[in-house]
Design a protein around this motif. Structure first.
Motif, PDB file in Angstrom:
ATOM      1  N   HIS A  63      34.498  74.169  12.903  1.00  0.00           N
ATOM      2  CA  HIS A  63      35.360  73.163  13.537  1.00  0.00           C
ATOM      3  C   HIS A  63      35.734  73.542  14.973  1.00  0.00           C
ATOM      4  CE1 HIS A  63      35.918  71.089   9.716  1.00  0.00           C
ATOM      5  NE2 HIS A  63      36.167  72.251   9.155  1.00  0.00           N
ATOM      6  N   ILE A  64      35.049  74.541  15.538  1.00  0.00           N
ATOM      7  CA  ILE A  64      35.433  75.079  16.845  1.00  0.00           C
ATOM      8  C   ILE A  64      34.289  74.924  17.844  1.00  0.00           C
ATOM      9  CG2 ILE A  64      36.104  77.176  18.085  1.00  0.00           C
ATOM     10  CD1 ILE A  64      37.450  78.132  15.507  1.00  0.00           C
ATOM     11  N   SER A  65      34.624  74.440  19.046  1.00  0.00           N
ATOM     12  CA  SER A  65      33.662  74.309  20.152  1.00  0.00           C
ATOM     13  C   SER A  65      34.187  75.093  21.351  1.00  0.00           C
ATOM     14  CB  SER A  65      33.472  72.840  20.541  1.00  0.00           C
ATOM     15  OG  SER A  65      33.005  72.084  19.452  1.00  0.00           O
ATOM     16  N   VAL A  66      33.304  75.838  22.010  1.00  0.00           N
ATOM     17  CA  VAL A  66      33.686  76.643  23.176  1.00  0.00           C
ATOM     18  C   VAL A  66      32.684  76.382  24.290  1.00  0.00           C
ATOM     19  CG1 VAL A  66      34.120  78.961  24.063  1.00  0.00           C
ATOM     20  CG2 VAL A  66      34.674  78.425  21.678  1.00  0.00           C
ATOM     21  N   GLY A  67      33.182  75.998  25.469  1.00  0.00           N
ATOM     22  CA  GLY A  67      32.325  75.672  26.600  1.00  0.00           C
ATOM     23  C   GLY A  67      31.787  76.890  27.321  1.00  0.00           C
ATOM     24  N   GLY A  81      40.326  73.817  11.197  1.00  0.00           N
ATOM     25  CA  GLY A  81      40.163  73.222   9.878  1.00  0.00           C
ATOM     26  C   GLY A  81      41.342  72.348   9.511  1.00  0.00           C
ATOM     27  N   LYS A  82      41.095  71.271   8.788  1.00  0.00           N
ATOM     28  CA  LYS A  82      42.156  70.344   8.403  1.00  0.00           C
ATOM     29  C   LYS A  82      43.229  71.048   7.581  1.00  0.00           C
ATOM     30  CE  LYS A  82      39.444  66.068   8.416  1.00  0.00           C
ATOM     31  NZ  LYS A  82      38.992  64.906   7.614  1.00  0.00           N
ATOM     32  N   PRO A  83      44.507  70.684   7.801  1.00  0.00           N
ATOM     33  CA  PRO A  83      45.583  71.329   7.042  1.00  0.00           C
ATOM     34  C   PRO A  83      45.521  70.965   5.566  1.00  0.00           C
ATOM     35  CG  PRO A  83      46.436  69.481   8.321  1.00  0.00           C
ATOM     36  CD  PRO A  83      45.010  69.668   8.745  1.00  0.00           C
ATOM     37  N   GLN A  84      45.821  71.941   4.738  1.00  0.00           N
ATOM     38  CA  GLN A  84      45.887  71.716   3.298  1.00  0.00           C
ATOM     39  C   GLN A  84      47.342  71.386   2.948  1.00  0.00           C
ATOM     40  OE1 GLN A  84      43.023  71.738   1.415  1.00  0.00           O
ATOM     41  NE2 GLN A  84      42.040  72.036   3.403  1.00  0.00           N
ATOM     42  N   LYS A  85      47.677  70.114   2.982  1.00  0.00           N
ATOM     43  CA  LYS A  85      49.084  69.716   2.826  1.00  0.00           C
ATOM     44  C   LYS A  85      49.561  69.820   1.376  1.00  0.00           C
ATOM     45  CE  LYS A  85      48.515  65.674   4.868  1.00  0.00           C
ATOM     46  NZ  LYS A  85      47.149  65.728   5.418  1.00  0.00           N
ATOM     47  N   GLY A  86      48.703  69.476   0.432  1.00  0.00           N
ATOM     48  CA  GLY A  86      49.117  69.538  -0.969  1.00  0.00           C
ATOM     49  C   GLY A  86      50.352  68.694  -1.231  1.00  0.00           C
ATOM     50  N   GLU A  87      51.361  69.290  -1.864  1.00  0.00           N
ATOM     51  CA  GLU A  87      52.614  68.592  -2.162  1.00  0.00           C
ATOM     52  C   GLU A  87      53.648  68.765  -1.063  1.00  0.00           C
ATOM     53  OE1 GLU A  87      54.101  69.678  -5.973  1.00  0.00           O
ATOM     54  OE2 GLU A  87      52.190  69.401  -6.996  1.00  0.00           O
ATOM     55  N   ARG A  88      53.267  69.431   0.014  1.00  0.00           N
ATOM     56  CA  ARG A  88      54.214  69.639   1.108  1.00  0.00           C
ATOM     57  C   ARG A  88      54.546  68.312   1.786  1.00  0.00           C
ATOM     58  NH1 ARG A  88      50.178  73.592   1.511  1.00  0.00           N
ATOM     59  NH2 ARG A  88      50.933  75.732   1.290  1.00  0.00           N
ATOM     60  N   LYS A  89      55.793  68.156   2.180  1.00  0.00           N
ATOM     61  CA  LYS A  89      56.183  67.006   2.994  1.00  0.00           C
ATOM     62  C   LYS A  89      55.864  67.339   4.446  1.00  0.00           C
ATOM     63  CE  LYS A  89      59.878  65.698  -0.188  1.00  0.00           C
ATOM     64  NZ  LYS A  89      59.481  66.701  -1.208  1.00  0.00           N
ATOM     65  N   ILE A 102      41.353  65.760  13.566  1.00  0.00           N
ATOM     66  CA  ILE A 102      42.331  66.660  12.962  1.00  0.00           C
ATOM     67  C   ILE A 102      41.626  67.939  12.534  1.00  0.00           C
ATOM     68  CG2 ILE A 102      43.961  66.968  11.069  1.00  0.00           C
ATOM     69  CD1 ILE A 102      44.340  63.947  11.031  1.00  0.00           C
ATOM     70  N   GLY A 103      42.216  69.062  12.868  1.00  0.00           N
ATOM     71  CA  GLY A 103      41.642  70.342  12.483  1.00  0.00           C
ATOM     72  C   GLY A 103      40.569  70.874  13.409  1.00  0.00           C
ATOM     73  N   GLU A 104      40.341  70.198  14.524  1.00  0.00           N
ATOM     74  CA  GLU A 104      39.289  70.599  15.455  1.00  0.00           C
ATOM     75  C   GLU A 104      39.882  71.370  16.635  1.00  0.00           C
ATOM     76  OE1 GLU A 104      35.356  68.261  16.641  1.00  0.00           O
ATOM     77  OE2 GLU A 104      37.121  67.415  17.598  1.00  0.00           O
ATOM     78  N   LEU A 105      39.190  72.417  17.070  1.00  0.00           N
ATOM     79  CA  LEU A 105      39.567  73.177  18.259  1.00  0.00           C
ATOM     80  C   LEU A 105      38.465  73.049  19.294  1.00  0.00           C
ATOM     81  CD1 LEU A 105      41.122  75.202  19.992  1.00  0.00           C
ATOM     82  CD2 LEU A 105      40.165  77.043  18.585  1.00  0.00           C
ATOM     83  N   GLN A 106      38.833  72.519  20.467  1.00  0.00           N
ATOM     84  CA  GLN A 106      37.892  72.379  21.571  1.00  0.00           C
ATOM     85  C   GLN A 106      38.401  73.175  22.765  1.00  0.00           C
ATOM     86  OE1 GLN A 106      37.002  68.202  22.413  1.00  0.00           O
ATOM     87  NE2 GLN A 106      37.669  67.656  20.357  1.00  0.00           N
ATOM     88  N   ILE A 107      37.608  74.129  23.224  1.00  0.00           N
ATOM     89  CA  ILE A 107      37.940  74.926  24.400  1.00  0.00           C
ATOM     90  C   ILE A 107      36.894  74.634  25.462  1.00  0.00           C
ATOM     91  CG2 ILE A 107      38.292  77.251  25.319  1.00  0.00           C
ATOM     92  CD1 ILE A 107      39.002  78.154  22.498  1.00  0.00           C
ATOM     93  N   GLY A 108      37.327  74.267  26.654  1.00  0.00           N
ATOM     94  CA  GLY A 108      36.418  73.850  27.711  1.00  0.00           C
ATOM     95  C   GLY A 108      35.688  75.003  28.373  1.00  0.00           C
ATOM     96  N   LYS A 109      35.045  74.699  29.488  1.00  0.00           N
ATOM     97  CA  LYS A 109      34.270  75.708  30.215  1.00  0.00           C
ATOM     98  C   LYS A 109      35.171  76.491  31.169  1.00  0.00           C
ATOM     99  CE  LYS A 109      32.816  72.530  33.894  1.00  0.00           C
ATOM    100  NZ  LYS A 109      31.684  71.850  34.562  1.00  0.00           N
ATOM    101  N   GLY A 110      34.776  77.725  31.444  1.00  0.00           N
ATOM    102  CA  GLY A 110      35.480  78.544  32.423  1.00  0.00           C
ATOM    103  C   GLY A 110      36.891  78.921  32.027  1.00  0.00           C
TER     104      GLY A 110
END
Length: 231
Positions: A63-67, A81-89, A102-110
């Protein structure tokens, strides 16, 4: 068939884990080269000339991209990664500036993610080009909270994830650091926040509200102390 697939995945992870554990702390140019080639196959995207130093821990790399030309420094933690909410409010904090999933990490260039920084992207994090996160900077797109933000039900929720799920309350919201932004030493960005283009956050600050473009901000909570002109 589903159980067979799950077992096969666990077996595969078991074989890969020793390899990853070995190369994670391998120092010098050889270690950097091995980590690059290993994560080139594991990450969703990894650009050219990326340096991943020793001690970097990556959770859910798919789920991670790095430039290109980005530097992930020593002992950084990247969690996606998407949160595992379960029964949590939970309370969802919308961010109209966020373009990812949701759950994605994108880091650009430089970019430079300095030693001991933590980026937790379970709610989604997008970091633009030529941005920097200083040492021990922290970005949290999901965080525990002590009370319900939608109803005053008088319940005091638990802070630990080891508590029963129905006794936990989470704030989840994507975070955006636009191009040419900086997060100072020991500073924290909380869920749902955008740091506007060309803006920097000073040391020992926490950010709970958006910082507009072309600003310098610091404090607890962070407030704008200076606006600068861009020629």
């Amino acid at each position: 068939m589903t159980k067979i697939y799950v077992y096969a995945r666990y077996i595969k992870q078991g074989f890969l884990s020793p390899i990853e554990a070995f190369i994670r702390y391998l120092p010098g140019p050889v270690g950097n080269l091995l980590r690059y080639n290993f994560y080139k196959r594991k990450l969703k995207y990894l650009g050219k000339n990326v340096t991943i130093n020793e001690g970097v821990y990556i959770l859910n790399p798919e789920h991670i991209s790095v430039g290109e030309n980005t530097w992930i420094d020593k002992n950084v933690i990247l969690a996606a990664g998407k949160p595992q909410k379960g029964e949590r409010k939970f309370f969802w904090k919308n961010n109209k500036n966020y373009n990812g999933q949701i759950g994605e990490l994108q880091i650009g260039k430089g970019c430079h993610i300095a030693p001991n920084a933590i980026i937790q992207a379970h709610g989604g994090v997008e970091i633009g080009d030529y941005a920097g996160v200083a040492s021990s900077g922290k970005i949290y797109s999901m965080s525990a909270h002590y009370r319900n933000l939608e109803t005053e039900n008088g319940v005091l929720y638990k802070f630990t994830p080891r508590a029963p799920q129905n006794e936990q309350y989470l704030i989840i919201g994507p975070i955006v650091m636009e191009d040419n932004t900086g997060l100072g030493l020991n500073s924290v960005i909380l869920p749902g926040v955008t740091i506007g283009k060309n803006s920097w956050v000073g040391i020992n600050s926490y950010v709970r509200n958006n910082i507009p473009p072309n600003s310098i901000a610091f404090g607890n909570p962070a407030k704008i102390v200076k606006k600068h002109r861009i020629n």
